[in-house]
Design a protein around this motif. Sequence first.
Motif, PDB file in Angstrom:
ATOM      1  N   ARG A 225      -5.500   7.108  31.882  1.00 16.65           N
ATOM      2  CA  ARG A 225      -5.334   7.177  30.428  1.00 16.65           C
ATOM      3  C   ARG A 225      -3.899   6.842  30.025  1.00 16.65           C
ATOM      4  NH1 ARG A 225      -3.925   8.811  25.949  1.00 16.65           N
ATOM      5  NH2 ARG A 225      -2.262   9.952  26.986  1.00 16.65           N
ATOM      6  N   GLN A 226      -2.921   7.299  30.818  1.00 13.50           N
ATOM      7  CA  GLN A 226      -1.530   6.955  30.528  1.00 13.50           C
ATOM      8  C   GLN A 226      -1.295   5.462  30.696  1.00 13.50           C
ATOM      9  OE1 GLN A 226       1.029   9.168  29.425  1.00 13.50           O
ATOM     10  NE2 GLN A 226       1.787   7.128  28.909  1.00 13.50           N
ATOM     11  N   GLU A 229      -2.667   3.794  27.614  1.00 15.53           N
ATOM     12  CA  GLU A 229      -1.788   3.992  26.457  1.00 15.53           C
ATOM     13  C   GLU A 229      -0.573   3.079  26.543  1.00 15.53           C
ATOM     14  OE1 GLU A 229       0.889   7.495  24.324  1.00 15.53           O
ATOM     15  OE2 GLU A 229      -0.791   8.058  25.627  1.00 15.53           O
ATOM     16  N   LYS A 248      -5.830  11.021  23.486  1.00 14.27           N
ATOM     17  CA  LYS A 248      -5.373  12.212  24.203  1.00 14.27           C
ATOM     18  C   LYS A 248      -6.392  13.344  24.134  1.00 14.27           C
ATOM     19  CE  LYS A 248      -0.359  11.572  24.063  1.00 14.27           C
ATOM     20  NZ  LYS A 248       0.930  12.125  23.593  1.00 14.27           N
TER      21      LYS A 248
END
Length: 380
Positions: A225-226, A229, A248
């Motif tokens: 997920r990071q 992003e 998030k």
Amino acid sequence: MYYDARGDDARVALTLAKSAVDYGAVALNYVRALGVTKASSGRVASVRLRDERSGDEIDVPTTCVVNATGVWADEIFALTEMSDSHQITPAKGVHLSVPRARLSTDVAAVLNVPGDRRSIFVVPFDDAPYTFVGTTDTAYDGALDDPLCSAEDVAYLLRAVNAATTSDLSIDDVTGVWAGLRPLLAPQGGVALSERTADLSRRHRVTDTGDGVIHVTGGKWTTYRQMAEDAVDALAPYVSSLTKVRTKKMPLHGVSSWRPNTELEIHLFRRFGDDTHDLLALIADQPALGEALIEGQAYVGAEFVYGVTREMATSLIDLVTRRTRAHLHDAPATLRAAERIAQLVAPYAQWDEAEIARQVAHYDKLVRREFDAAGLEVRR
């Protein structure tokens, strides 16, 4: 001991794709990027795609592209930038499965490998009476599409388990093997390459080449997920309508307040979340779809039908290796059930008898290739 963080990586990937579709994305399966065209300014203008099943090609207009292709990232970099790329050092990791009766564990455990500066994991599969062991971490220079577990890999893992337990496992206990590649970041210029891929960074890197193409390299599942992003943030110069990150706390596809009660509902809920209702409806309409098809495994017929009708599975191999984990649990048992599974989904996949035979033969070939490479015998 690890009580959390278990997961089915294939189901996670599919859930992420479904979540993206829920928010307006278009997901395509078995579609290959052939190249890009660029405007006179040097900015990307379109991507050429090919449907690998039909052979049809199409140009998709775009102002930006994200290259998030794992170990294939260097190939896409060369495709878009017309220059060689060496940002990735692939590292092979292998796992094997054994019956839980031969290696019993209720939670995941970490075992040190004697004579090596590494550890391996011993993890019980959810909803299946098998335990998997892994992983290795070795340099790899073979075909990216086809890493295989070798006999040496199997011996390494069995020795490590036997040194720490009283299981006394042998190759006759192994029911499944699989290998994957980690897209590790290659050392930057001037940095010496360690002989151990375990020493290479698991971090990720986002590169903007200034032409509308963003390259994401390195990384791992636990930071996906990071990574996403960071990649989206890098698109800011090319997409004026980007909004503040929403992922998030965004629930993924299938999340709901409903909770299962029966054994079948619990099994399906762990894999499909709220989509379980769709599978229960299939079973209510055709009760035979609630029957397990593979000896020793809980997968029911509805899961294979659903894989074809709702999850873009196009082959028997898709169904038993990626939509379910049957092949990883026990490949010989899955091979014995292969024809029955193919016959079941044939009306939904529009397979005739010749295609059913071809699908079963392709899976048989896969099992034998993997087991032969690992020095194992396929017992049918």
